[in-house]
Design a protein around this motif. Structure first.
Motif, short mmCIF file in Angstrom:
data_model
loop_
_atom_site.label_atom_id
_atom_site.label_comp_id
_atom_site.label_asym_id
_atom_site.label_seq_id
_atom_site.Cartn_x
_atom_site.Cartn_y
_atom_site.Cartn_z
N GLN A 117 0.83 -1.20 0.00
CA GLN A 117 0.00 0.00 0.00
C GLN A 117 0.87 1.25 0.00
OE1 GLN A 117 -3.18 0.57 -0.36
NE2 GLN A 117 -3.13 2.76 0.10
N SER A 118 1.91 1.27 0.83
CA SER A 118 2.80 2.43 0.89
C SER A 118 3.62 2.58 -0.38
CB SER A 118 3.74 2.31 2.10
OG SER A 118 3.02 2.26 3.30
N VAL A 119 4.17 1.47 -0.88
CA VAL A 119 5.03 1.53 -2.07
C VAL A 119 4.26 2.05 -3.27
CG1 VAL A 119 6.36 0.13 -3.68
CG2 VAL A 119 6.58 -0.27 -1.23
N GLY A 208 -7.95 2.47 -6.90
CA GLY A 208 -8.69 3.03 -5.77
C GLY A 208 -7.87 3.13 -4.50
N ASN A 209 -7.11 2.07 -4.19
CA ASN A 209 -6.34 2.05 -2.94
C ASN A 209 -5.20 3.05 -2.95
OD1 ASN A 209 -7.88 0.12 -1.68
ND2 ASN A 209 -6.58 -1.59 -2.24
N ALA A 210 -4.39 3.04 -4.00
CA ALA A 210 -3.21 3.90 -4.04
C ALA A 210 -3.52 5.30 -4.54
CB ALA A 210 -2.12 3.26 -4.93
N GLY A 211 -4.59 5.45 -5.33
CA GLY A 211 -4.89 6.77 -5.89
C GLY A 211 -5.88 7.57 -5.07
N TRP A 212 -6.92 6.92 -4.55
CA TRP A 212 -7.99 7.64 -3.88
C TRP A 212 -7.98 7.43 -2.36
CZ3 TRP A 212 -10.99 11.22 -6.15
CH2 TRP A 212 -11.02 11.25 -7.55
N LEU A 213 -7.91 6.18 -1.91
CA LEU A 213 -7.99 5.94 -0.47
C LEU A 213 -6.71 6.31 0.24
CD1 LEU A 213 -9.90 2.53 -0.46
CD2 LEU A 213 -10.81 4.81 0.03
N ARG A 214 -5.59 5.89 -0.28
CA ARG A 214 -4.27 6.25 0.26
C ARG A 214 -4.18 6.07 1.77
NH1 ARG A 214 -2.09 11.50 -3.15
NH2 ARG A 214 -2.14 10.49 -5.20
N GLU A 215 -4.03 7.19 2.48
CA GLU A 215 -3.81 7.11 3.93
C GLU A 215 -5.01 6.52 4.66
OE1 GLU A 215 -6.25 10.68 3.48
OE2 GLU A 215 -4.54 9.88 2.37
N GLN A 216 -6.19 6.55 4.03
CA GLN A 216 -7.38 5.98 4.67
C GLN A 216 -7.22 4.48 4.91
OE1 GLN A 216 -10.25 8.20 5.33
NE2 GLN A 216 -8.49 9.55 5.00
N VAL A 217 -6.51 3.81 3.98
CA VAL A 217 -6.24 2.39 4.15
C VAL A 217 -5.38 2.17 5.38
CG1 VAL A 217 -5.16 0.35 3.12
CG2 VAL A 217 -6.46 1.93 1.68
N CYS A 218 -4.34 2.98 5.54
CA CYS A 218 -3.42 2.82 6.67
C CYS A 218 -4.09 3.16 8.00
CB CYS A 218 -2.19 3.70 6.48
SG CYS A 218 -1.27 3.38 4.95
N ILE A 219 -4.93 4.19 7.99
CA ILE A 219 -5.50 4.68 9.24
C ILE A 219 -6.71 3.87 9.68
CG2 ILE A 219 -6.59 6.67 10.36
CD1 ILE A 219 -4.93 8.46 8.49
N TYR A 220 -7.59 3.53 8.73
CA TYR A 220 -8.87 2.94 9.10
C TYR A 220 -9.04 1.47 8.71
CZ TYR A 220 -10.11 7.84 9.71
OH TYR A 220 -10.14 9.14 10.12
N MET A 221 -8.37 1.03 7.66
CA MET A 221 -8.64 -0.31 7.13
C MET A 221 -7.60 -1.34 7.56
SD MET A 221 -9.77 0.91 3.29
CE MET A 221 -10.02 -0.75 2.69
N CYS A 222 -6.37 -0.94 7.74
CA CYS A 222 -5.30 -1.88 8.07
C CYS A 222 -5.31 -2.21 9.56
CB CYS A 222 -3.95 -1.31 7.67
SG CYS A 222 -2.57 -2.42 8.08
N PRO A 223 -5.40 -3.48 9.93
CA PRO A 223 -5.43 -3.82 11.37
C PRO A 223 -4.08 -3.64 12.06
CG PRO A 223 -5.38 -5.82 10.03
CD PRO A 223 -5.55 -4.68 9.07
N ASP A 284 3.32 16.45 17.59
CA ASP A 284 2.29 16.16 18.59
C ASP A 284 2.54 14.86 19.33
OD1 ASP A 284 1.00 18.47 17.86
OD2 ASP A 284 -0.35 17.47 16.45
N GLY A 285 3.63 14.18 19.01
CA GLY A 285 3.96 12.93 19.68
C GLY A 285 3.63 11.71 18.84
N LEU A 286 3.89 10.52 19.38
CA LEU A 286 3.63 9.26 18.69
C LEU A 286 2.13 9.11 18.44
CD1 LEU A 286 4.75 6.57 17.60
CD2 LEU A 286 4.37 5.62 19.88
N GLN A 287 1.78 8.84 17.18
CA GLN A 287 0.38 8.77 16.79
C GLN A 287 0.10 7.50 16.01
OE1 GLN A 287 -0.63 12.84 15.04
NE2 GLN A 287 1.48 13.12 15.75
N LEU A 288 -1.14 7.07 16.09
CA LEU A 288 -1.59 5.88 15.40
C LEU A 288 -1.36 5.98 13.89
CD1 LEU A 288 -3.33 3.18 15.61
CD2 LEU A 288 -5.28 4.64 15.06
N GLU A 289 -1.51 7.18 13.35
CA GLU A 289 -1.44 7.37 11.90
C GLU A 289 -0.01 7.35 11.36
OE1 GLU A 289 -5.05 9.33 13.62
OE2 GLU A 289 -2.91 9.36 14.03
#
Length: 467
Positions: A117-119, A208-223, A284-289
């Motif tokens: 997803q990141s690559v 969709g994943n790399a073009g539109w969702l992007r960080e949404q996959v990392c923040i909300y979809m990836c366990p 702001d410190g260590l964050q989930l995102e």
């Protein structure tokens, strides 16, 4: 009569909070730096493996190929069958413990450098920069009225995204259908409907994943972002900002001593925020995102160089180190994961090394028994012999378990490399020698040239209920 005083509720209304927060567009800024070069190198290696391996041939077939119709999985010189899928489970378990070990040691380095997803997202962001310009140009263009140049650039960007998604999808499907035949038949209109459907699906999924969702996959979809917190400790290496050195923040001219202005080293340029692919402020410190990509480190180091300040205001560090304490590299949790990982690797390596290169499956005919022309009691079986090696093999078949048991049918068979042979055989006994009921028999298959290669498969021999 007592007069009542009218009461009024003067509690201020609570602000309305929606269930879903609107998404804020993230416009990343171009940057240079050590960790960016490392990430590009890792991505080039991964792209080379993914897009290149599928075109390699080995032993007359595609080197890596999930041959689903024949239920075979080729990995260069090895051929795996459904009976070997327990090894796949072991491989996944080893991968999980390897991820745990790496996470305890260096945090989310997998997310920042090697996660698909990141690559692919970094590649799509590069396409965005090439077609629409850097951060400020994209912001201005998106806020500008509609015009032809704006839509031409966006059309080119989405065209590149779809092209990358299509090549990615073709390559992925090519691991399940031979890539050379797939490409030829796909563009000539001779491929199956399933081939077109799967290529379309994975093209749109990549787009969709790399073009539109992007960080949404990392923040909300990836366990992984959720359970990483149970693996982190105060000695885990993470991307962190040093507030003792950086605070208080403030702008200043180059050459001005920060202490003279009562400021820390952070010039509050916000470049660390502008380059972040998930749009967070690392200060702001260590964050989930945070995916640990170190883009903020590269951006901050470039500013420190311009200001003639020491690098490392944002760096890979630990909570203990930020607090001025020592960071022990050998600690119980890390040693525990490491020990389990080594043990699992040893078990998996042993399982691969000791994996039998021949398999024998025995299916008894549904008829209980029959009498042959000589009056003997006979049971019929269907045998499937699988040669898992990369060479044709000669095998000898025998059966044991009952005194006086006779095997009828082919007992010397040749099986091509990576192939399966099916044959019908019979076991018979004289009625006077056969005990009543059902009894276990064992079919043995051994290599004609190597007695150490042998597989035994039990079955049942059924006779009359009374002798």
């Amino acid at each position: 009569m007592t007069e009542r005083i009218q009461a009024h509720d003067i509690t201020p209304p609570s602000p309305s909070v929606g269930l879903y927060a609107p998404r804020q567009n993230i416009y990343t800024r171009a940057f240079e730096g050590l960790y960016r070069r490392v990430r590009i190198g890792v991505a080039a290696l991964l792209f080379g493996l993914y897009f290149g391996t599928v075109w390699l041939n080995w032993g007359g077939h595609q080197a890596v190929w999930w041959n689903l119709p024949e239920r075979k999985f080729y990995v260069f010189a090895a051929t795996f069958w459904p009976q070997d899928f327990v090894l796949l489970s072991g491989l996944l378990i080893v991968g999980a413990f390897a991820l745990f070990f790496v996470t305890v040691y260096v945090g989310r380095v997998w997310c920042g450098y090697a996660c698909p997803q990141s690559v692919w997202t970094w590649l799509f962001m590069w396409c965005e920069k090439v077609t629409e310009g850097d951060r400020q140009q994209r912001i201005r263009r998106d806020n500008s009225p509609a015009h032809l140049g704006k839509y031409l650039r966006k059309t080119l960007k989405h065209g590149l995204w779809l092209l990358i998604g299509f090549v990615t999808a073709m390559t992925f499907v090519g691991y399940f259908a031979p890539i050379r035949e797939l490409v030829s038949e796909f563009f000539s209109g001779q491929a199956s409907g399933w081939a077109y459907a799967w290529v379309a699906f994975f093209t749109l999924a990549t787009y969709g994943n790399a073009g539109w969702l992007r960080e949404q996959v990392c923040i909300y979809m990836c366990p992984y972002a959720r359970f990483q917190s149970v693996m982190f400790d105060k000695d885990t290496l993470t991307v962190a900002y040093n507030p003792q050195r950086g605070e208080p923040r403030g702008a200043r001219k180059k050459g001005v001593e920060p202490l003279a202005m009562g400021l820390g080293d952070c010039v509050d340029c916000t470049l660390c925020v502008q380059v972040c692919p998930t749009g967070i402020d690392i200060r702001d410190g260590l964050q989930l995102e945070c995916i640990g990509c170190a883009a903020c480190i590269d951006a901050c180091d470039s500013v420190m160089d311009k200001m003639a300040y020491p690098r490392g205001l944002i760096s890979y560090t630990t909570e203990h180190r930020l607090a001025g304490q020592a960071t022990p590299w050998l600690r119980p949790r890390l040693l525990g994961y490491g020990a389990v990982l080594l043990g699992m690797l040893a078990l998996l390596a042993s399982a691969f090394a000791l994996r039998p290169l021949v398999a024998l499956d025995v299916s008894k005919d549904r008829a209980l028994y029959r009498e042959d022309a000589q009056g003997r009691i006979e049971n019929v079986y269907t045998l499937k012999v699988i040669n898992k090696s990369q060479h044709a093999q000669e095998y000898l078949l025998s059966a044991t378990g009952l005194s006086g048991l006779a095997l009828t049918g082919e007992t010397h068979l040749s099986v091509p490399a990576g192939a399966m042979a099916s044959l019908a055989v019979g076991l018979s006994m004289a009625p006077e020698q056969l005990p009543a009921g059902s009894h276990e028999v064992v079919f043995s298959l051994r290599d004609a040239d190597d007695d150490s290669v042998q597989v035994d498969t039990p079955s049942r021999f059924t006779g009359p209920s009374t002798p």
